[in-house]
Design a protein around this motif. Sequence first.
Motif, PDB file in Angstrom:
ATOM      1  N   ALA A 140      52.747  48.816  50.051  1.00  0.00           N
ATOM      2  CA  ALA A 140      52.891  47.541  49.352  1.00  0.00           C
ATOM      3  C   ALA A 140      51.924  47.457  48.169  1.00  0.00           C
ATOM      4  O   ALA A 140      52.280  46.954  47.097  1.00  0.00           O
ATOM      5  CB  ALA A 140      52.651  46.386  50.317  1.00  0.00           C
ATOM      6  N   ILE A 141      50.721  47.964  48.342  1.00  0.00           N
ATOM      7  CA  ILE A 141      49.737  47.934  47.253  1.00  0.00           C
ATOM      8  C   ILE A 141      50.137  48.899  46.143  1.00  0.00           C
ATOM      9  O   ILE A 141      50.000  48.602  44.969  1.00  0.00           O
ATOM     10  CB  ILE A 141      48.329  48.242  47.792  1.00  0.00           C
ATOM     11  CG1 ILE A 141      47.858  47.060  48.641  1.00  0.00           C
ATOM     12  CG2 ILE A 141      47.350  48.516  46.671  1.00  0.00           C
ATOM     13  CD1 ILE A 141      46.560  47.284  49.360  1.00  0.00           C
ATOM     14  N   ALA A 142      50.678  50.061  46.506  1.00  0.00           N
ATOM     15  CA  ALA A 142      51.125  51.047  45.523  1.00  0.00           C
ATOM     16  C   ALA A 142      52.319  50.521  44.729  1.00  0.00           C
ATOM     17  O   ALA A 142      52.446  50.771  43.528  1.00  0.00           O
ATOM     18  CB  ALA A 142      51.468  52.361  46.193  1.00  0.00           C
ATOM     19  N   ALA A 143      53.220  49.796  45.393  1.00  0.00           N
ATOM     20  CA  ALA A 143      54.403  49.277  44.743  1.00  0.00           C
ATOM     21  C   ALA A 143      54.097  48.054  43.872  1.00  0.00           C
ATOM     22  O   ALA A 143      54.760  47.819  42.864  1.00  0.00           O
ATOM     23  CB  ALA A 143      55.466  48.897  45.768  1.00  0.00           C
ATOM     24  N   GLY A 144      53.102  47.288  44.258  1.00  0.00           N
ATOM     25  CA  GLY A 144      52.873  46.020  43.548  1.00  0.00           C
ATOM     26  C   GLY A 144      51.666  46.030  42.785  1.00  0.00           C
ATOM     27  O   GLY A 144      51.156  45.722  41.881  1.00  0.00           O
TER      28      GLY A 144
END
Length: 78
Positions: free
Chosen positions: A74-78
């Motif tokens: 989620a952190i990598a995507a956002g």
Amino acid sequence: MARADSKTTVLEDGLRYKSKVSGSPFKAAASFGTATMSCYLCGKHRTRSLMKTRKLLGRAQAVCSPSCKEMDAAIAAG
């Protein structure tokens, strides 16, 4: 094996580093929800609002919510 020469010296006032930034990267937050804790499973620091408690080894430990892999994604995507 010989020990490498140290580039730092202890100064008279007890400080060792001249170029090191003082303080901690994990600053104390004013509100409880924005304070950081490290995850018991992956060791990464997250805000308390992104963690949950889970009983591990007989004690309640703070872990990433819902899981460490999903949190990283989620952190990598956002």
